[in-house]
Design a protein around this motif. Structure first.
Motif, short mmCIF file in Angstrom:
data_model
loop_
_atom_site.label_atom_id
_atom_site.label_comp_id
_atom_site.label_asym_id
_atom_site.label_seq_id
_atom_site.Cartn_x
_atom_site.Cartn_y
_atom_site.Cartn_z
N PHE A 121 0.85 -1.19 0.00
CA PHE A 121 0.00 0.00 0.00
C PHE A 121 0.88 1.24 0.00
O PHE A 121 1.88 1.28 0.72
CB PHE A 121 -0.89 0.00 1.25
N LYS A 122 0.52 2.21 -0.83
CA LYS A 122 1.23 3.50 -0.76
C LYS A 122 0.25 4.61 -1.10
O LYS A 122 -0.73 4.41 -1.82
CB LYS A 122 2.45 3.53 -1.67
N ILE A 171 -3.66 10.00 -4.02
CA ILE A 171 -3.89 8.78 -4.79
C ILE A 171 -3.36 7.61 -3.96
O ILE A 171 -2.19 7.58 -3.57
CB ILE A 171 -3.17 8.81 -6.15
N GLU A 172 -4.24 6.66 -3.69
CA GLU A 172 -3.85 5.46 -2.96
C GLU A 172 -3.63 4.33 -3.96
O GLU A 172 -4.41 4.16 -4.89
CB GLU A 172 -4.93 5.06 -1.97
N GLU A 173 -2.57 3.57 -3.76
CA GLU A 173 -2.27 2.45 -4.64
C GLU A 173 -2.13 1.19 -3.79
O GLU A 173 -1.34 1.15 -2.85
CB GLU A 173 -0.98 2.71 -5.42
N TYR A 174 -2.93 0.20 -4.12
CA TYR A 174 -2.93 -1.07 -3.39
C TYR A 174 -2.51 -2.19 -4.35
O TYR A 174 -3.03 -2.27 -5.46
CB TYR A 174 -4.33 -1.40 -2.87
N THR A 175 -1.60 -3.03 -3.91
CA THR A 175 -1.24 -4.22 -4.66
C THR A 175 -1.76 -5.41 -3.87
O THR A 175 -1.50 -5.53 -2.68
CB THR A 175 0.28 -4.32 -4.85
N ALA A 176 -2.53 -6.27 -4.55
CA ALA A 176 -3.15 -7.40 -3.87
C ALA A 176 -3.12 -8.63 -4.76
O ALA A 176 -3.06 -8.53 -5.99
CB ALA A 176 -4.59 -7.06 -3.49
N LEU A 177 -3.16 -9.79 -4.13
CA LEU A 177 -3.20 -11.07 -4.84
C LEU A 177 -4.58 -11.68 -4.70
O LEU A 177 -5.26 -11.49 -3.69
CB LEU A 177 -2.16 -12.03 -4.26
N TYR A 178 -4.98 -12.44 -5.72
CA TYR A 178 -6.26 -13.15 -5.66
C TYR A 178 -6.02 -14.57 -6.13
O TYR A 178 -5.57 -14.81 -7.25
CB TYR A 178 -7.29 -12.46 -6.57
N ARG A 179 -6.33 -15.52 -5.27
CA ARG A 179 -6.11 -16.94 -5.60
C ARG A 179 -7.30 -17.50 -6.36
O ARG A 179 -8.33 -17.82 -5.76
CB ARG A 179 -5.88 -17.75 -4.34
#
Length: 142
Positions: free
Chosen positions: A31-32, A37-45
């Motif tokens: 997260f940054k 502006i918020e930027e989220y990096t996420a994984l989805y299985r």
């Protein structure tokens, strides 16, 4: 597995939405925030891209309820190929260094840390861009 990078305009609200993203089934990784502006990096299985798109729609709906909006590049989707080279190398190197510096306890911690860092390396090296989704929620004005 899929990796999704969300870009959200926070509209002056200084709260992060990691909990919201995890409610939709994503595993938040990064997260940054930069100038609203918020930027989220996420994984989805999942192996089904349609399931990922439904989860992205759920995230957009929950974020809109928080008063946040996205733009034309709301969600960048990457397909992650399952690889084991990074995990094996990270676990081995972590075990070796951990044992050298802290004995058996360091070996265990080194293996766990090395596997975690190896997983992140596998994600970065094994990703294929799948597309970009725009903000799916209609904005009401007036």
């Amino acid at each position: 597995m899929y990796k999704v990078i969300f870009k959200v305009n926070s509209n002056g609200k200084f709260t992060n939405s990691l909990k919201t993203i995890s409610k939709a089934g994503f595993i938040p990784v990064y997260f940054k925030r930069d100038k609203g502006i918020e930027e989220y990096t996420a994984l989805y299985r999942s192996s089904d891209i349609n399931e990922v798109k439904e989860a992205i729609l759920d995230v957009a709906y929950m974020l809109s309820r928080e008063g946040k909006v996205g733009g034309y590049d709301f969600a960048k989707i990457y397909k992650i190929e399952e690889q084991y080279l990074g995990k094996a190398a990270g676990g081995s190197l972590g075990a070796l260094l951990g044992y050298q510096f802290a004995g058996i306890a360091g070996l265990v911690l080194g293996v766990l840390g090395g596997i975690f860092l190896g997983e992140l390396l596998d994600i970065e090296l094994g990703q294929t861009p799948m597309g970009i989704l725009a903000w799916p929620i209609q904005q009401l004005t007036g």
